[in-house]
Design a protein around this motif. Structure first.
Motif, PDB file in Angstrom:
ATOM      1  N   VAL A   1       1.105  -0.982   0.229  1.00 17.05           N
ATOM      2  CA  VAL A   1       0.076   0.256  -0.038  1.00 17.05           C
ATOM      3  C   VAL A   1       1.119   1.178   0.035  1.00 17.05           C
ATOM      4  O   VAL A   1       0.794   2.286  -0.628  1.00 17.05           O
ATOM      5  N   SER A   2       1.798   0.934   0.832  1.00 19.31           N
ATOM      6  CA  SER A   2       2.621   1.983   1.011  1.00 19.31           C
ATOM      7  C   SER A   2       3.679   2.449  -0.389  1.00 19.31           C
ATOM      8  O   SER A   2       4.193   3.379  -0.396  1.00 19.31           O
TER       9      SER A   2
ATOM     10  N   ASP B   1       2.338   5.649  -4.469  1.00 12.10           N
ATOM     11  CA  ASP B   1       1.878   6.592  -4.852  1.00 12.10           C
ATOM     12  C   ASP B   1       0.085   6.974  -4.136  1.00 12.10           C
ATOM     13  O   ASP B   1      -0.437   7.025  -5.627  1.00 12.10           O
ATOM     14  N   ASP B   2       0.221   7.484  -3.298  1.00  8.25           N
ATOM     15  CA  ASP B   2      -1.467   8.142  -3.888  1.00  8.25           C
ATOM     16  C   ASP B   2      -1.518   9.099  -4.511  1.00  8.25           C
ATOM     17  O   ASP B   2      -2.846   8.509  -5.514  1.00  8.25           O
ATOM     18  N   ALA B   3      -1.205  10.083  -4.478  1.00  5.60           N
ATOM     19  CA  ALA B   3      -1.132  11.059  -6.089  1.00  5.60           C
ATOM     20  C   ALA B   3      -1.006  10.158  -7.987  1.00  5.60           C
ATOM     21  O   ALA B   3      -1.395   9.969  -8.098  1.00  5.60           O
TER      22      ALA B   3
ATOM     23  N   VAL C   1      -1.442   6.515  -7.457  1.00  5.26           N
ATOM     24  CA  VAL C   1      -2.595   6.493  -8.081  1.00  5.26           C
ATOM     25  C   VAL C   1      -3.843   6.443  -8.756  1.00  5.26           C
ATOM     26  O   VAL C   1      -4.761   6.340  -9.442  1.00  5.26           O
ATOM     27  N   GLU C   2      -4.475   8.106  -8.496  1.00  2.00           N
ATOM     28  CA  GLU C   2      -5.502   8.930  -8.604  1.00  2.00           C
ATOM     29  C   GLU C   2      -5.362   9.035  -9.637  1.00  2.00           C
ATOM     30  O   GLU C   2      -6.184   9.627 -10.660  1.00  2.00           O
TER      31      GLU C   2
ATOM     32  N   LYS D   1      -6.322   6.507 -12.268  1.00  4.47           N
ATOM     33  CA  LYS D   1      -7.833   6.433 -11.903  1.00  4.47           C
ATOM     34  C   LYS D   1      -8.003   7.434 -12.694  1.00  4.47           C
ATOM     35  O   LYS D   1      -9.290   7.304 -13.806  1.00  4.47           O
TER      36      LYS D   1
ATOM     37  N   GLN E   1     -10.199  -0.720  -5.652  1.00  6.15           N
ATOM     38  CA  GLN E   1      -8.989  -0.592  -5.011  1.00  6.15           C
ATOM     39  C   GLN E   1      -9.558  -1.642  -3.985  1.00  6.15           C
ATOM     40  O   GLN E   1     -10.840  -1.655  -3.400  1.00  6.15           O
TER      41      GLN E   1
ATOM     42  N   ARG F   1      -4.458  -5.159  -5.283  1.00 13.79           N
ATOM     43  CA  ARG F   1      -4.142  -3.810  -5.103  1.00 13.79           C
ATOM     44  C   ARG F   1      -5.173  -3.056  -5.251  1.00 13.79           C
ATOM     45  O   ARG F   1      -5.726  -2.429  -5.098  1.00 13.79           O
ATOM     46  N   THR F   2      -5.411  -2.791  -6.584  1.00 14.79           N
ATOM     47  CA  THR F   2      -6.258  -1.935  -7.346  1.00 14.79           C
ATOM     48  C   THR F   2      -6.120  -3.283  -8.573  1.00 14.79           C
ATOM     49  O   THR F   2      -5.689  -4.154  -9.004  1.00 14.79           O
TER      50      THR F   2
END
Length: 112
Positions: free
Chosen positions: A10-11, A14-16, A18-19, A22, A31, A53-54
């Protein structure tokens, strides 16, 4: 969700990133915390119980290309789910990205 996804995976993402991935898809990106995740991750063979993970529900070729590039750029394992009937569970993977082609209904071949 039944099983917790490993924290290091998960870590890793990077959330950015992934966004951004998406936002660029025409299909849905599912997710681990999304409603419908458990249904989307199921394999044909119920003995296969993996937790990606996705999951990218690709709508077209551009989604497939984006998904492959995302996996490569983020160094995550990738599985391709075509018809979803792999008895060995090859269409799903733990902690990585599943490219789900079930929404795609046609094939175009360029002989060149």
């Amino acid at each position: 969700m039944g099983k917790e996804v490993c924290e290091h995976v998960v870590s890793m993402l990077d959330d950015a990133a992934v966004e951004q991935f998406k936002a660029g898809l025409r299909g849905a990106l599912i997710q681990t915390d999304d409603e419908g995740y458990d249904e989307a991750r199921k394999a044909y063979n119920a003995m296969i119980d993996k937790y990606p993970r996705t999951i990218a529900n690709c709508a077209d070729v551009a989604d497939v290309i984006s998904s492959v590039n995302f996996a490569r750029e983020n160094d995550i394992i990738l599985a391709i789910r075509g018809g979803g009937h792999s008895a060995a569970g090859l269409g799903v993977v733990d902690e990585g990205l599943v490219i789900d082609l079930s929404r795609m209904r046609g094939v175009r071949v360029d002989p060149q």
